[in-house]
Design a protein around this motif. Structure first.
Motif, mmCIF file in Angstrom:
data_model
loop_
_atom_site.group_PDB
_atom_site.id
_atom_site.type_symbol
_atom_site.label_atom_id
_atom_site.label_comp_id
_atom_site.label_asym_id
_atom_site.label_seq_id
_atom_site.Cartn_x
_atom_site.Cartn_y
_atom_site.Cartn_z
ATOM 1 N N UNK A 261 -70.462 13.802 15.024
ATOM 2 C CA UNK A 261 -69.866 15.220 15.883
ATOM 3 C C UNK A 261 -70.881 15.601 16.975
ATOM 4 N N UNK A 262 -70.850 14.437 17.638
ATOM 5 C CA UNK A 262 -72.448 14.420 19.070
ATOM 6 C C UNK A 262 -73.015 14.582 19.037
ATOM 7 N N UNK A 263 -73.694 14.973 17.693
ATOM 8 C CA UNK A 263 -76.096 15.269 17.740
ATOM 9 C C UNK A 263 -76.445 13.878 17.748
ATOM 10 N N UNK A 264 -77.206 13.927 18.172
ATOM 11 C CA UNK A 264 -78.279 12.451 17.855
ATOM 12 C C UNK A 264 -78.801 12.411 16.776
ATOM 13 N N UNK A 265 -79.035 11.356 16.178
ATOM 14 C CA UNK A 265 -78.926 10.706 14.889
ATOM 15 C C UNK A 265 -80.845 11.496 15.129
ATOM 16 N N UNK A 266 -82.015 11.388 14.117
ATOM 17 C CA UNK A 266 -82.410 12.311 13.608
ATOM 18 C C UNK A 266 -83.622 10.839 14.325
ATOM 19 N N UNK A 267 -84.817 10.514 14.646
ATOM 20 C CA UNK A 267 -86.102 9.125 14.056
ATOM 21 C C UNK A 267 -86.983 9.720 13.726
ATOM 22 N N UNK A 268 -86.745 8.623 11.968
ATOM 23 C CA UNK A 268 -87.439 9.190 11.323
ATOM 24 C C UNK A 268 -89.234 8.206 11.774
ATOM 25 N N UNK A 347 -79.469 18.005 -11.861
ATOM 26 C CA UNK A 347 -79.916 19.109 -11.992
ATOM 27 C C UNK A 347 -81.678 18.693 -11.928
ATOM 28 N N UNK A 348 -81.614 17.121 -11.834
ATOM 29 C CA UNK A 348 -83.338 16.472 -11.484
ATOM 30 C C UNK A 348 -83.211 15.772 -10.608
ATOM 31 N N UNK A 349 -82.258 15.682 -9.420
ATOM 32 C CA UNK A 349 -82.427 14.673 -8.087
ATOM 33 C C UNK A 349 -81.554 14.941 -7.156
ATOM 34 N N UNK A 350 -81.669 15.110 -5.890
ATOM 35 C CA UNK A 350 -80.249 15.524 -4.904
ATOM 36 C C UNK A 350 -79.469 14.309 -4.249
ATOM 37 N N UNK A 351 -78.387 14.200 -4.226
ATOM 38 C CA UNK A 351 -77.197 13.499 -4.076
ATOM 39 C C UNK A 351 -77.421 13.473 -2.208
ATOM 40 N N UNK A 352 -76.686 11.944 -1.616
ATOM 41 C CA UNK A 352 -76.386 12.055 -0.619
ATOM 42 C C UNK A 352 -75.069 12.472 -0.763
ATOM 43 N N UNK A 353 -74.364 12.310 0.557
ATOM 44 C CA UNK A 353 -72.718 12.677 -0.380
ATOM 45 C C UNK A 353 -72.264 11.437 -0.209
ATOM 46 N N UNK A 470 -80.764 14.713 4.809
ATOM 47 C CA UNK A 470 -79.366 15.179 5.684
ATOM 48 C C UNK A 470 -79.828 13.741 6.674
ATOM 49 N N UNK A 471 -81.014 13.102 7.094
ATOM 50 C CA UNK A 471 -80.521 12.109 8.236
ATOM 51 C C UNK A 471 -79.651 11.147 7.005
ATOM 52 N N UNK A 472 -79.871 10.723 6.106
ATOM 53 C CA UNK A 472 -79.582 10.019 5.261
ATOM 54 C C UNK A 472 -77.633 10.056 5.528
ATOM 55 N N UNK A 473 -77.215 11.364 5.142
ATOM 56 C CA UNK A 473 -75.921 11.621 4.964
ATOM 57 C C UNK A 473 -75.761 12.135 6.938
#
Length: 496
Positions: A261-268, A347-353, A470-473
Motif C-alpha cells: 500500500x506504499x507504507x514503509x514497513x516498521x523497523x523493530x 479467545x486466548x491468543x491473537x492470530x495473524x492474517x 500488525x507489523x507481521x501482517x
C-alpha cells in the motif's frame, strides 16, 4: 553496465529433493557428473557477491549458482578476481564462468558467450542523502559535478554519456566509489539500481538513489566461447523460473522497501522474536537429519518477515500439546506450526492474517478397497488415527459422530502415518498440504481420498494484545504483493 552484486525427518529431506528429482527423472536437466565449475567473482558488488563482516562470501550469485549446480550435479569453486580483465580471462578459458552482474553487450559477446539474461536492471545516479544542489540527472549534468564509477563497466560508459569523460572519476571497485561519495570527494555514482539498492541498504543514513532511469540493461553469466556449460546453465535457470526458486532468491537479496500500500514497513530495531515451533510437522517445520537445524516453510517465511522488519527470530522447540496455552501465557512471542484459525483459540491468543487455506482429508493405504470415500468409511467399523489436540482430531470426531472409540490419538502425525502403513489403523485425517508431502514419500503405500472434509485457514499466533501482530501482517502482505510468499510456497508446498 557492470555486473550486479530432521519417519518425519527423512520425509522432509526427500521432499526438499522432489523438484530436482522430478526434473532429472523427466530428462529435463543434464547431469554434469559432479564436475567442478570454476567461477570468477570479484566479491565487491553488493548484493550479487561480497564479503560480509565475518569474512564470509555471499550474495545472489552464490545462491543462484549453488542452486544451479545442485540441479545439474556440479560443484562451484569460487575464485576471487579483480573486475578489470575478468571478462578477457574468461574468454581465454582461465575460468569456466563468471558471475557479478555482467551486462550483456554485443561487444562482449564477440569474445564470450552469455547465458540467458537473468535480470533486467536500470542504471541510476547515487548521491548523498542530504544532496540539495540538484534533484535529477539533468540538473547534475548541467552543473560541474563529478561522477565516480568502476572502470571497464557499462556504468562507466553511461557516466561518460551523461557528463563527458573529464567529469568521470574511475575507481577499481564500486565500494571505493561509494565511500568516496560519502566522504564528499565526488558528487554522484552511476550504478545498477539493484546493486545501488544494496549499497543504500547498508548506508541508508548516508546515500540515496535518484529517480532518473539512465539506461536499461540485462545481466547474464559469461562463459568461454562455445562452452558446453551454456545450455545446461540456461536449462537450470529456466527450471528455477518455472518452480519459483529464482523468485525466492530474488526476494531474499532484492527485498522491496515498502508494503504494497506504499507504507514503509516498521523497523523493530533488531529485537529478538521468540518463536515456539514443534519441528515435527513437515513441510512447515522439521529438523534436518544431517545438520540438526530446523527448516521448512515456517523458517523461510519468518526469516523473510524479520529481514523486512529488522528482527531476529529465535526458534524454541516445543511440543504441540500445550503450545497454544504457552503462547497465550506470554512464554513465547509467537508460534508457527500450521495452526488452524478457530474462534475458540482466538479467545486466548491473537492470530495473524491467514496465510494458507488448507483442506482436511482422509489418508488411506494405497490398496484400500473396503471403502472409497469418507461416507463409506463412516458406515463401517474402521478406526482413524490423528494427532491429539488438533483441529484434525476435531474433524475426525465430527466425521464419526463423536464416536471416540474409533479414534486413536498420536503425539505426532508421523507416528499416525506409520501406524496406517503398518495396518494398525485404517485411515488418518490430515491437512492436505502435509498429506501430499507424506504421499510424495510413500507413493506406493498411501493415498489421499478426494473428499474435502473441512476447509480451514492457518495463521501465526501471539499473546493477546501483542504489538507484533500488525507489523507481521504488513510484512506478509508485502510478501504476497511482490511474489516472495508465492516463491516460498512453491519451494515447500509444491504445486499440489
Amino acid at each position: 553496465m557492470r555486473t550486479i552484486r530432521r519417519t518425519v525427518v527423512l520425509f522432509m529431506l526427500l521432499l526438499m529433493a522432489l523438484p530436482l528429482a522430478a526434473v532429472v527423472a523427466d530428462g529435463h536437466l543434464p547431469d554434469l557428473g559432479g564436475r567442478t565449475v570454476v567461477v570468477a567473482v570479484d566479491n565487491a558488488y553488493i548484493p550479487f557477491s561480497f564479503i560480509d563482516e565475518d569474512g564470509e562470501a555471499m550474495g545472489w550469485d552464490y545462491d543462484v549458482l549453488g542452486e544451479i549446480c545442485a540441479r545439474l550435479n556440479c560443484v562451484t569453486e569460487w575464485i576471487e578476481t579483480g573486475w578489470e580483465g575478468l571478462i578477457v580471462a574468461v574468454s581465454r578459458g582461465e575460468y569456466d564462468v563468471s558471475a557479478g552482474g555482467i551486462t550483456i553487450t554485443d561487444e562482449r559477446a564477440e569474445i564470450v558467450d552469455f547465458s540467458d539474461g537473468y535480470i533486467s536492471t536500470i542504471q541510476r545516479l547515487m548521491v548523498r542523502l542530504d544532496e540539495a544542489r540538484f534533484a535529477s540527472a539533468s540538473e547534475f549534468a548541467a552543473g560541474d559535478f563529478v561522477i565516480g564509477v568502476q572502470v571497464a563497466t557499462t556504468n562507466y560508459i553511461a557516466a561518460v554519456d551523461l557528463v563527458g569523460e573529464d567529469r568521470v572519476v574511475p575507481f577499481d571497485s564500486f565500494g571505493f566509489a561509494v565511500q568516496a561519495l560519502i566522504a564528499g570527494d565526488i558528487d554522484g555514482v552511476v550504478m545498477d539500481d539493484v546493486a545501488g539498492q544494496g549499497y543504500v541498504g547498508v548506508n541508508s543514513g548516508d546515500i540515496k538513489l535518484l529517480d532518473d532511469e539512465l539506461v536499461s540493461d540485462e545481466l547474464g553469466f559469461i562463459f568461454a566461447k562455445d562452452s558446453e556449460l551454456v545450455e545446461p546453465f540456461n536449462m537450470a535457470l529456466a527450471s528455477m523460473r518455472e518452480d519459483g526458486a529464482l523468485d525466492a532468491i530474488n526476494a531474499k537479496w532484492f527485498p522491496p522497501a515498502e508494503a504494497e500500500d506504499g507504507m514503509m514497513l516498521p523497523d523493530l530495531g533488531g529485537r529478538t522474536v521468540t518463536v515456539a515451533v514443534e519441528n515435527a510437522y513437515p513441510p512447515f517445520n522439521v529438523l534436518n537429519e544431517e545438520t540438526g537445524e530446523g527448516e521448512g516453510w515456517d523458517y523461510d517465511t519468518l526469516g523473510e518477515i524479520c529481514a523486512r522488519l529488522n528482527c531476529a527470530p529465535e526458534y524454541i522447540e516445543t511440543s504441540w500439546e500445550g503450545l497454544i496455552v504457552a503462547v497465550s501465557n506470554g512464554e513465547y512471542d509467537m508460534a508457527a506450526d500450521g495452526i488452524t484459525i478457530t474462534e475458540e483459540r482466538a479467545q486466548i491468543v491473537d492470530y495473524s492474517d491467514g496465510y494458507i487455506d488448507v483442506i482436511q482429508r482422509m489418508m488411506v493405504r494405497l490398496e484400500e478397497d473396503r471403502f472409497a470415500n469418507a461416507a463409506e468409511f463412516v458406515a463401517g467399523d474402521y478406526v482413524i488415527g490423528v494427532q491429539v489436540a488438533t483441529t484434525n482430531y476435531i474433524a475426525a470426531s465430527e466425521l464419526l459422530g463423536g464416536d471416540e472409540e474409533r479414534i486413536v490419538g498420536y503425539g505426532e502425525f508421523g507416528l499416525a502415518v506409520q501406524a496406517l502403513i503398518t495396518g494398525d489403523i485404517d485411515a488418518v485425517v490430515i491437512d492436505d498440504v502435509a498429506g501430499q508431502g507424506y504421499v510424495g514419500l510413500n507413493a506406493e503405500k498411501i493415498k489421499l481420498l478426494p473428499d474435502d472434509l473441512i476447509k480451514q485457514q492457518l495463521g501465526f499466533i501471539y499473546p493477546q494484545g501483542s504489538e507484533l501482530v500488525e507489523p507481521f501482517n504488513m510484512a506478509l502482505a508485502a510478501m504476497r504483493e511482490d511474489g516472495a510468499l508465492d516463491a516460498i510456497n512453491a519451494k515447500w508446498l509444491g504445486d499440489g
